[in-house]
Enzyme design. Structure first.
Site, PDB file in Angstrom:
ATOM      1  N   CYS A   1     -30.017 -87.807  30.741  1.00  0.00           N
ATOM      2  CA  CYS A   1     -28.629 -87.871  31.178  1.00  0.00           C
ATOM      3  C   CYS A   1     -28.063 -89.289  31.133  1.00  0.00           C
ATOM      4  O   CYS A   1     -28.787 -90.252  31.351  1.00  0.00           O
ATOM      5  CB  CYS A   1     -28.518 -87.374  32.603  1.00  0.00           C
TER       6      CYS A   1
ATOM      7  N   ARG B   1     -29.919 -90.604  23.683  1.00  0.00           N
ATOM      8  CA  ARG B   1     -30.917 -90.377  24.729  1.00  0.00           C
ATOM      9  C   ARG B   1     -31.198 -88.895  24.940  1.00  0.00           C
ATOM     10  O   ARG B   1     -32.109 -88.537  25.661  1.00  0.00           O
ATOM     11  CB  ARG B   1     -30.424 -90.995  26.037  1.00  0.00           C
TER      12      ARG B   1
ATOM     13  N   TRP C   1     -28.794 -83.526  30.474  1.00  0.00           N
ATOM     14  CA  TRP C   1     -29.985 -82.911  29.884  1.00  0.00           C
ATOM     15  C   TRP C   1     -30.520 -82.002  30.964  1.00  0.00           C
ATOM     16  O   TRP C   1     -30.971 -82.467  32.011  1.00  0.00           O
ATOM     17  CB  TRP C   1     -30.989 -84.011  29.513  1.00  0.00           C
TER      18      TRP C   1
ATOM     19  N   ASN D   1     -27.496 -88.560  37.587  1.00  0.00           N
ATOM     20  CA  ASN D   1     -28.724 -88.535  36.776  1.00  0.00           C
ATOM     21  C   ASN D   1     -29.886 -88.453  37.741  1.00  0.00           C
ATOM     22  O   ASN D   1     -29.888 -89.150  38.754  1.00  0.00           O
ATOM     23  CB  ASN D   1     -28.903 -89.833  35.983  1.00  0.00           C
ATOM     24  N   GLY D   2     -30.893 -87.654  37.404  1.00  0.00           N
ATOM     25  CA  GLY D   2     -32.083 -87.580  38.250  1.00  0.00           C
ATOM     26  C   GLY D   2     -32.282 -86.171  38.791  1.00  0.00           C
ATOM     27  O   GLY D   2     -31.644 -85.220  38.337  1.00  0.00           O
TER      28      GLY D   2
ATOM     29  N   GLU E   1     -50.503 -89.620  16.661  1.00  0.00           N
ATOM     30  CA  GLU E   1     -49.115 -90.073  16.629  1.00  0.00           C
ATOM     31  C   GLU E   1     -48.380 -89.450  15.439  1.00  0.00           C
ATOM     32  O   GLU E   1     -47.227 -89.021  15.557  1.00  0.00           O
ATOM     33  CB  GLU E   1     -49.064 -91.612  16.572  1.00  0.00           C
TER      34      GLU E   1
ATOM     35  N   LYS F   1     -45.024 -87.125  15.727  1.00  0.00           N
ATOM     36  CA  LYS F   1     -43.767 -87.451  15.038  1.00  0.00           C
ATOM     37  C   LYS F   1     -43.295 -86.269  14.203  1.00  0.00           C
ATOM     38  O   LYS F   1     -42.130 -85.904  14.212  1.00  0.00           O
ATOM     39  CB  LYS F   1     -44.007 -88.681  14.153  1.00  0.00           C
TER      40      LYS F   1
ATOM     41  N   GLU G   1     -42.077 -83.362  16.503  1.00  0.00           N
ATOM     42  CA  GLU G   1     -40.874 -83.542  17.331  1.00  0.00           C
ATOM     43  C   GLU G   1     -39.588 -83.523  16.532  1.00  0.00           C
ATOM     44  O   GLU G   1     -38.556 -83.126  17.058  1.00  0.00           O
ATOM     45  CB  GLU G   1     -40.965 -84.765  18.247  1.00  0.00           C
TER      46      GLU G   1
ATOM     47  N   HIS H   1     -65.492 -77.295  14.895  1.00  0.00           N
ATOM     48  CA  HIS H   1     -65.958 -76.705  16.161  1.00  0.00           C
ATOM     49  C   HIS H   1     -64.952 -75.705  16.722  1.00  0.00           C
ATOM     50  O   HIS H   1     -64.972 -75.419  17.911  1.00  0.00           O
ATOM     51  CB  HIS H   1     -66.250 -77.815  17.176  1.00  0.00           C
TER      52      HIS H   1
ATOM     53  N   LYS I   1     -34.455 -89.385  25.009  1.00  0.00           N
ATOM     54  CA  LYS I   1     -35.039 -90.684  24.684  1.00  0.00           C
ATOM     55  C   LYS I   1     -35.736 -91.309  25.885  1.00  0.00           C
ATOM     56  O   LYS I   1     -36.779 -91.905  25.776  1.00  0.00           O
ATOM     57  CB  LYS I   1     -33.926 -91.605  24.171  1.00  0.00           C
TER      58      LYS I   1
HETATM   59  C1  F6R Z   1     -41.743 -89.755  20.953  1.00  0.00           C
HETATM   60  C2  F6R Z   1     -41.341 -90.575  22.077  1.00  0.00           C
HETATM   61  C3  F6R Z   1     -41.859 -90.199  23.407  1.00  0.00           C
HETATM   62  C4  F6R Z   1     -41.973 -91.424  24.316  1.00  0.00           C
HETATM   63  C5  F6R Z   1     -42.337 -90.988  25.743  1.00  0.00           C
HETATM   64  C6  F6R Z   1     -42.531 -92.189  26.640  1.00  0.00           C
HETATM   65  O1  F6R Z   1     -41.239 -90.243  19.751  1.00  0.00           O
HETATM   66  O2  F6R Z   1     -40.590 -91.500  21.947  1.00  0.00           O
HETATM   67  O3  F6R Z   1     -43.076 -89.529  23.324  1.00  0.00           O
HETATM   68  O4  F6R Z   1     -42.937 -92.286  23.809  1.00  0.00           O
HETATM   69  O5  F6R Z   1     -41.333 -90.178  26.242  1.00  0.00           O
HETATM   70  O6  F6R Z   1     -41.392 -92.970  26.664  1.00  0.00           O
HETATM   71  P1  F6R Z   1     -41.458 -94.493  27.045  1.00  0.00           P
HETATM   72  O7  F6R Z   1     -42.199 -95.206  25.976  1.00  0.00           O
HETATM   73  O8  F6R Z   1     -40.028 -94.923  27.103  1.00  0.00           O
HETATM   74  O9  F6R Z   1     -42.158 -94.568  28.361  1.00  0.00           O
END
Ligand code: F6R
Length: 603
Positions: free
Chosen positions: A2, A27, A73, A99-100, A480, A484, A487, A503, A598
């Site tokens: 948010c 975000r 969000w 927000n929250g 990772e 990527k 997502e 396994h 984000k």
């Molecule tokens: C994926 C991504 C998320 C963040 C996670 C932690 O591309 O960006 O998995 O890495 O939400 O966020 P931060 O790094 O801001 O604590």
């Protein structure tokens, strides 16, 4: 997650709010809304989906001089117009954005608002009615009623409140969720992220948890819980509005992938002194050196970055390293070593899961470091030390340059600690020199866009699932790479320790399932190749990403040689591009994947 933007004292507040909300779009959100007033007229507009839907609902007659806006969000209540913020009290007098998450909203509704009916399902609607009910039943001013509501609320919040009968004031308060005041000439703004209002001001004032701020066009008054006035200096945001422009790129993610070589060089510049030594706070280096175990605590991509740096840190510092998921660690804290040192890896510096661990480690008196891309963020303020990533704003939801910057930052820290401890490995490891080789290697990989796009078209354009496999550091990159891919392209991708496939998971391999093997480990490459053969004989299409010295002629992607402890920094680049093109070829929004945010400010 948010976003909040508000302004008082400038005409066309609605346009400033819309522009600000657009800057926060990255975000993640699923509905948006705003309230503006020009003393004669009020407008409350909400819509599900994108901000442009909101914009279309605004008529030309709107010319607000005060307003608050929000991108939501969904947490409590589905994404819908009725659940979108701002929320209005039933008497129509108060509007609130939030927000929250308010943890005790059901109890509050029960204890104070039992006779009221609500139009939506949000915790925010309860709060706005709670404030209104304190005003009505106890004849309190807006501020006092707001203060009283804050005293009974449990949870995380950044609130901006307007009483329509006081159209010259915004009341704001925060706890755990970020909120800033921006200072202007004859106007003031509020925002959950400075980026949102950089076109209005670069001068900001921080708000601490549990403070209440009265914001008018002429000034701000900050009060603590007891009503004592607090003086706080403003600071200049070191951000440029152009940092958040896409330029000629079609998507931020592609721009950010391309920026990675520059980020490697920038980090070197920021942390190298004139003698070529690491320039990091000596107390921090001493405290890490004195620890008997480093705990890296993080989520998502940052967690994967922690794993990618683990063996590097252990080798160079000779201190054992544990990498832990914040959301698990906080609730199941393992038996800790005698002298632990905590490193919080967080691109945003706002992740609630990580913050709850930091709150606990602070309470236990353990030293901590936040490695983040956002100066002044919550985790940065609350940890004992901060190291900044200097990667520039990362706007695409899928993190790329923050991941590589985190690993590079840990390499620099490892060198400082290793040198301080006189570890043998640190004498042969020059992080700055190695990172400059990495930067050049990254450059050659980002130049492979067309080729990688064609590989994706061939192997991944229609698949529903895919596997990345590797061993050791290659396994961590595989995790990772898979994150990527899933997502942004919604391909069900998994990163696997290559030896583990047989396994159980090998049962999932079908005709043409793509399996991408990452091979940069001298002692593991042959085994991973063996595992690729096993899946190939069960119908899989295999794609090999191998470092130059281990590559075979038939391998699809060859990585330039870099220091063996830093191969993740280069191996990850083609996997970022694979995710990008898989998303693009499916026609999805690269920068704003569904359901994701984000900065994840709820636990
Ligand atoms: C994926 C991504 C998320 C963040 C996670 C932690 O591309 O960006 O998995 O890495 O939400 O966020 P931060 O790094 O801001 O604590």
């Amino acid at each position: 997650m948010c976003g909040i933007v508000g302004i008082v004292g400038k005409t066309h507040a609605e346009q400033i709010i819309i522009n600000g909300l657009q800057r926060l779009e990255y975000r993640g959100y699923d509905s948006a809304g705003l309230f503006v007033s020009d003393e004669k007229q009020e407008h409350l507009v909400k819509s599900q989906g994108r901000i442009k839907n909101l914009q279309e609902k605004l008529t030309n007659e709107v010319n607000g001089t005060i307003g608050i806006g929000h991108t939501r969000w969904a947490t409590h209540g589905k994404p819908s117009e009725e659940n979108a913020h701002p929320h209005t009290s039933q008497n129509g007098q108060l509007v609130l954005v939030h927000n929250g998450v308010i943890e005790n909203f059901a109890e509050l509704a029960n204890d104070y608002l039992a006779e009221e009916n609500f139009y939506g399902q949000t915790d925010t609607e309860i709060v706005v009615n709670l404030i209104a009910s304190f005003m009505e039943k106890e004849s309190l001013s807006t501020k006092t009623a707001f203060q009283k509501a804050l005293s009974v609320i449990h949870g995380s919040y950044a609130f901006a409140l307007v009483n329509k009968e006081e159209p010259e004031t915004i009341y704001v308060a925060k706890n755990k969720s970020p909120l800033l005041i921006g200072l202007g000439e004859g106007f003031n703004v509020i925002a959950s992220d400075a980026l949102a209002v950089l076109d209005q001001t670069h001068e900001f004032v921080e708000i601490a948890d549990n403070e209440l701020v009265t914001v008018t066009a002429d000034g701000i008054v900050i009060e603590d819980q007891k009503g004592e006035i607090i003086q706080r200096d403003a600071y200049q945001a070191q951000l440029d509005a152009s940092d958040i422009e896409k330029g000629t790129y079609p998507f931020y993610m592609l721009k950010e992938i391309d920026e990675q070589p520059t980020v490697m060089r920038k980090l070197t510049q920021e942390y190298r002194d004139d003698q070529g030594k690491v320039n990091i706070d000596k107390d921090l280096v001493e405290e890490v050196s004195a620890s008997d175990r480093i705990y890296i605590v993080a989520c998502g991509t940052s967690y994967n970055a922690g794993w990618a740096a683990k063996s590097l840190l252990e080798t160079v510092t000779q201190i054992p390293v544990e990498v832990q998921l914040s959301s698990e660690f906080g609730y199941n804290m393992p038996l800790l070593s005698e002298r632990p040192f905590f490193i919080f890896l967080t691109q945003s510096g706002e992740t609630a899961d990580s913050r709850q661990v930091l709150v606990q480690t602070n309470r236990l008196g353990f030293p901590s470091l936040t490695i983040t891309n956002v100066a002044g963020s919550t985790l940065s303020r609350e940890a004992k030390y901060t190291l900044l990533l200097h990667a520039g704003p990362e706007i695409a939801v899928a993190s790329t340059k923050a991941y590589t910057a985190q690993i590079a930052m840990l390499a620099i820290l490892a060198q400082a600690v290793g040198k301080n401890k006189n570890s043998k490995a640190s004498t042969s490891f020059d992080a700055f020199h190695e990172l400059s080789i990495v930067a050049t290697a990254m450059e050659s990989m980002v130049d492979e866009k067309d080729y990688i796009s064609s590989l994706v078209e061939h192997y991944l354009s229609t698949t529903r699932n895919a596997f990345y496999i590797g061993r050791g550091n290659d396994y961590y990159v595989a995790s990772e790479a898979a994150l990527k891919l899933k997502e942004i392209s919604y391909v069900q991708a998994e990163g696997f320790a290559a030896g583990e496939l047989k396994h159980g998971t090998i049962a999932l391999i079908e005709e043409a399932t793509p399996v991408l093997g990452i091979i940069t480990g001298q002692n593991t490459g042959a085994h991973t190749r063996g595992n690729l053969k096993e899946v190939e004989s069960r119908g899989a299409n295999t794609i090999v990403i191998a470092s130059e010295e281990l590559a075979r002629q038939e391998d699809q992607i060859i990585l330039p040689t870099v220091h063996p402890l830093l191969t993740s920094l280069v191996a990850v680049i083609p996997t970022q591009l694979i995710a990008y093109y898989a998303c693009l070829q499916r026609g999805y929004d690269v920068d704003k994947p569904r359901n994701l945010a984000k900065s994840v400010t709820v636990e």
